[in-house]
Design a protein around this motif. Sequence first.
Motif, PDB file in Angstrom:
ATOM      1  N   ASP A  96       0.815  -1.209   0.000  1.00 27.90           N
ATOM      2  CA  ASP A  96       0.000   0.000   0.000  1.00 27.90           C
ATOM      3  C   ASP A  96       0.853   1.265   0.000  1.00 27.90           C
ATOM      4  OD1 ASP A  96       0.930  -0.324   2.564  1.00 27.90           O
ATOM      5  OD2 ASP A  96      -1.024  -0.170   3.541  1.00 27.90           O
ATOM      6  N   ASN A  97       2.166   1.103  -0.231  1.00 27.05           N
ATOM      7  CA  ASN A  97       3.038   2.265  -0.389  1.00 27.05           C
ATOM      8  C   ASN A  97       2.942   2.772  -1.824  1.00 27.05           C
ATOM      9  OD1 ASN A  97       5.855   3.463  -1.203  1.00 27.05           O
ATOM     10  ND2 ASN A  97       5.788   3.570   1.030  1.00 27.05           N
ATOM     11  N   PRO A  98       2.992   4.072  -2.059  1.00 28.16           N
ATOM     12  CA  PRO A  98       2.861   4.601  -3.429  1.00 28.16           C
ATOM     13  C   PRO A  98       3.904   4.074  -4.407  1.00 28.16           C
ATOM     14  CG  PRO A  98       2.605   6.367  -1.826  1.00 28.16           C
ATOM     15  CD  PRO A  98       3.031   5.155  -1.053  1.00 28.16           C
ATOM     16  N   HIS A  99       5.039   3.577  -3.911  1.00 27.15           N
ATOM     17  CA  HIS A  99       6.096   3.117  -4.809  1.00 27.15           C
ATOM     18  C   HIS A  99       6.033   1.618  -5.096  1.00 27.15           C
ATOM     19  CE1 HIS A  99       8.348   6.896  -5.039  1.00 27.15           C
ATOM     20  NE2 HIS A  99       7.975   7.073  -3.796  1.00 27.15           N
ATOM     21  N   ALA A 100       5.118   0.901  -4.470  1.00 27.64           N
ATOM     22  CA  ALA A 100       5.030  -0.543  -4.666  1.00 27.64           C
ATOM     23  C   ALA A 100       4.229  -0.871  -5.921  1.00 27.64           C
ATOM     24  CB  ALA A 100       4.384  -1.198  -3.457  1.00 27.64           C
ATOM     25  N   MET A 101       4.695  -1.869  -6.645  1.00 29.86           N
ATOM     26  CA  MET A 101       3.940  -2.387  -7.787  1.00 29.86           C
ATOM     27  C   MET A 101       4.002  -3.902  -7.757  1.00 29.86           C
ATOM     28  SD  MET A 101       4.630  -0.111 -11.198  1.00 29.86           S
ATOM     29  CE  MET A 101       4.240   1.640 -11.269  1.00 29.86           C
ATOM     30  N   ASN A 102       2.830  -4.549  -7.887  1.00 28.63           N
ATOM     31  CA  ASN A 102       2.863  -6.000  -8.028  1.00 28.63           C
ATOM     32  C   ASN A 102       3.322  -6.342  -9.433  1.00 28.63           C
ATOM     33  OD1 ASN A 102       0.652  -5.804  -9.774  1.00 28.63           O
ATOM     34  ND2 ASN A 102      -0.811  -6.609  -8.301  1.00 28.63           N
ATOM     35  N   LEU A 103       3.455  -7.624  -9.721  1.00 22.36           N
ATOM     36  CA  LEU A 103       4.057  -8.007 -10.998  1.00 22.36           C
ATOM     37  C   LEU A 103       3.193  -7.644 -12.201  1.00 22.36           C
ATOM     38  CD1 LEU A 103       2.725 -10.924 -12.180  1.00 22.36           C
ATOM     39  CD2 LEU A 103       3.841 -11.760 -10.126  1.00 22.36           C
ATOM     40  N   VAL A 104       1.887  -7.512 -12.003  1.00 24.37           N
ATOM     41  CA  VAL A 104       1.012  -7.123 -13.118  1.00 24.37           C
ATOM     42  C   VAL A 104       1.232  -5.657 -13.458  1.00 24.37           C
ATOM     43  CG1 VAL A 104      -1.365  -7.018 -13.947  1.00 24.37           C
ATOM     44  CG2 VAL A 104      -0.666  -8.858 -12.404  1.00 24.37           C
ATOM     45  N   ALA A 105       1.230  -4.798 -12.449  1.00 25.17           N
ATOM     46  CA  ALA A 105       1.476  -3.385 -12.665  1.00 25.17           C
ATOM     47  C   ALA A 105       2.886  -3.141 -13.195  1.00 25.17           C
ATOM     48  CB  ALA A 105       1.256  -2.618 -11.366  1.00 25.17           C
ATOM     49  N   ALA A 106       3.834  -3.893 -12.657  1.00 23.81           N
ATOM     50  CA  ALA A 106       5.224  -3.711 -13.072  1.00 23.81           C
ATOM     51  C   ALA A 106       5.412  -4.022 -14.550  1.00 23.81           C
ATOM     52  CB  ALA A 106       6.133  -4.578 -12.218  1.00 23.81           C
ATOM     53  N   TYR A 107       4.700  -5.028 -15.049  1.00 20.59           N
ATOM     54  CA  TYR A 107       4.822  -5.359 -16.462  1.00 20.59           C
ATOM     55  C   TYR A 107       4.291  -4.226 -17.335  1.00 20.59           C
ATOM     56  CZ  TYR A 107       4.762  -8.151 -20.742  1.00 20.59           C
ATOM     57  OH  TYR A 107       4.991  -8.625 -22.009  1.00 20.59           O
ATOM     58  N   ASP A 108       3.234  -3.578 -16.881  1.00 17.98           N
ATOM     59  CA  ASP A 108       2.685  -2.428 -17.580  1.00 17.98           C
ATOM     60  C   ASP A 108       3.725  -1.305 -17.638  1.00 17.98           C
ATOM     61  OD1 ASP A 108       1.143  -0.387 -18.624  1.00 17.98           O
ATOM     62  OD2 ASP A 108      -0.504  -0.612 -17.203  1.00 17.98           O
ATOM     63  N   TYR A 109       4.332  -1.015 -16.505  1.00 16.49           N
ATOM     64  CA  TYR A 109       5.316   0.063 -16.425  1.00 16.49           C
ATOM     65  C   TYR A 109       6.576  -0.268 -17.227  1.00 16.49           C
ATOM     66  CZ  TYR A 109       8.808   3.197 -14.316  1.00 16.49           C
ATOM     67  OH  TYR A 109       9.797   4.119 -14.110  1.00 16.49           O
ATOM     68  N   PHE A 110       6.935  -1.554 -17.287  1.00 16.79           N
ATOM     69  CA  PHE A 110       8.215  -1.971 -17.849  1.00 16.79           C
ATOM     70  C   PHE A 110       8.356  -1.611 -19.324  1.00 16.79           C
ATOM     71  CE2 PHE A 110      11.246  -5.515 -19.092  1.00 16.79           C
ATOM     72  CZ  PHE A 110      12.322  -5.009 -18.397  1.00 16.79           C
ATOM     73  N   ARG A 111       7.261  -1.434 -20.023  1.00 20.53           N
ATOM     74  CA  ARG A 111       7.353  -1.149 -21.461  1.00 20.53           C
ATOM     75  C   ARG A 111       8.135   0.144 -21.730  1.00 20.53           C
ATOM     76  NH1 ARG A 111       2.361  -1.528 -24.010  1.00 20.53           N
ATOM     77  NH2 ARG A 111       1.352  -2.466 -22.205  1.00 20.53           N
ATOM     78  N   ASP A 112       8.145   1.064 -20.746  1.00 16.92           N
ATOM     79  CA  ASP A 112       8.850   2.331 -20.929  1.00 16.92           C
ATOM     80  C   ASP A 112      10.084   2.445 -20.036  1.00 16.92           C
ATOM     81  OD1 ASP A 112       6.953   3.369 -22.798  1.00 16.92           O
ATOM     82  OD2 ASP A 112       5.592   3.763 -21.132  1.00 16.92           O
ATOM     83  N   CYS A 113      10.477   1.351 -19.408  1.00 18.15           N
ATOM     84  CA  CYS A 113      11.612   1.378 -18.482  1.00 18.15           C
ATOM     85  C   CYS A 113      12.929   1.499 -19.260  1.00 18.15           C
ATOM     86  CB  CYS A 113      11.608   0.111 -17.630  1.00 18.15           C
ATOM     87  SG  CYS A 113      12.965  -0.006 -16.448  1.00 18.15           S
ATOM     88  N   ASP A 114      13.800   2.387 -18.780  1.00 14.72           N
ATOM     89  CA  ASP A 114      15.110   2.512 -19.429  1.00 14.72           C
ATOM     90  C   ASP A 114      16.268   2.102 -18.517  1.00 14.72           C
ATOM     91  OD1 ASP A 114      14.835   4.678 -17.748  1.00 14.72           O
ATOM     92  OD2 ASP A 114      15.500   6.189 -19.197  1.00 14.72           O
ATOM     93  N   LEU A 115      15.979   1.880 -17.211  1.00 12.66           N
ATOM     94  CA  LEU A 115      17.015   1.429 -16.275  1.00 12.66           C
ATOM     95  C   LEU A 115      16.385   0.496 -15.255  1.00 12.66           C
ATOM     96  CD1 LEU A 115      19.916   1.559 -15.156  1.00 12.66           C
ATOM     97  CD2 LEU A 115      19.157   3.459 -13.706  1.00 12.66           C
TER      98      LEU A 115
END
Length: 530
Positions: free
Chosen positions: A237-256
Amino acid sequence: MAEVLIENGVNTVFGIPGAHSYELSDALARRSNDIRFIHTRHEQGAAYMAYGYAKSSGRPGVFTVVPGPGVLNAGAALCTAYGGNAPVMCLTGNIMSHLIGQGRGQLHELPDQLATLRGLTKHAERIEHPGQAADKMTAAFTEMLSDRQRPVAIEVPWDVFGQKGPAPDISPAPRRHTAIDPDAIREAARMVAGAKNPMIMVGGGALDAAAEVLELAETIQAPVASHRSGKGIVPDDNPHAMNLVAAYDYFRDCDLLIGIGSRLELQYMRWQWQPAGLKVIRIDIDPTEMVRLKPTLGIVGDAAEAARALTQALAGHKATDRAAEFEAIRDRARKASEVVQPQMSYLDAIRRALPRDGFFVEEVSQMGFTARFGFPVYAPRQYVTCAYQDNLGFGYNTALGVKVANPDKAVVSVNGDGGFMFGAQEMATAMQHGINVVAIVFNNNAYGNVRRDQMNVFSERLLGADLKNPDFVAMAQSFGMAAERVDTPESLEKALEGALAKNAPALIEVPVERGSETSPWQFLHPAPHD
């Protein structure tokens, strides 16, 4: 041997006494004021309990079994401890010292038991005379607790266990420390400063680095993702936490990608897709990880120390607050994963009933797979998994060890019917020793994952997938355990609240129609991004 255990903070040993190691059992009995002995109904149960004890507490989990078949029965749990980086110690016997290696067919003889143990552990040694006992036990603790923590084993021949010798001075085992390269930290800070969309991926190697990981994430405004072993390092429930589903969404634009104590299983084994130009920083105590998966920059060292050093090197770094952006990604992920039913509804019910500081022990099951993204966790070690072994049947036994290590916290074991039957006999151990775990058994009368694969991939040719089960409620009650059957998320929530309030061993069975669960694998092994 017993004195070395005590000097190194061990106050619990799991196991089953046997002829080859009677003297060790007697030594533990003579020190019963210092060491609690919990005897189990199967060697695998003893070893898994030691694993659960270690994984949930960070303290050494110790078990003792007879050689030969006892060691082999415990082998699955040693595999789990190896895969889960858990400090577990196996103490066992062997045949008479003058007969080792002769193949005479002695009681419990293996062709080369020490070689077998060395294939399952980080370190295994034989004590061949009393003068070696303290040094070899202390060395085993050092190996177990230094660098990448993993299981160790000590074997003692039958005739040596009862021998006497001078008692040496015993001190706590020292630990090795790996110094961090300051040049690597400076280069990492330069890479972070130039990144637009960094992501932090944490694994079991970061369990003791929660504060440092969160500070780094806040400094660079990066999400923190995990698979199973890293769940709870940053509270869900911390604003910086992402489960693996959310993380996969974010990963498409990850550069590091910054991996901290993680094999990066999601990014390199499950997602099998990386953005163009992705750079990778790996922080890991194990230098061989830099060879197994070569990063752009590798930093060998303790997760907490390295994360702290990197944050300090970024002093003055300014990053725009991205809380709203991260929240939108998490909301999309939650809505997408709601299709996985009835698992998500039942997991929500368990989360509502389980106290915030309670422990959730998964199992290789439809609920366990879904929990890896669908069950929020709020602190490190509160989600106990079998790591990459994914070995069926570890769950209930492991949960008993978790509860022994955390007697004042709620512990829930979430099982499928197939896995639960691997260790159902340990309900006797729970009752005898007052280990107050609540076991939830989701009963679909099948090895559910096997059945789905056979239906979908092998033209519905079923083999060994459907199960004929006992009445789990009656079975638990036959041990003297409180038990009931429920069939909705709402009734499960109420039953779990009641069972936890009683603080006694309990079982709750939840019937599930065979083959009715939605597959969670669309999220665990998602299709590549376009």
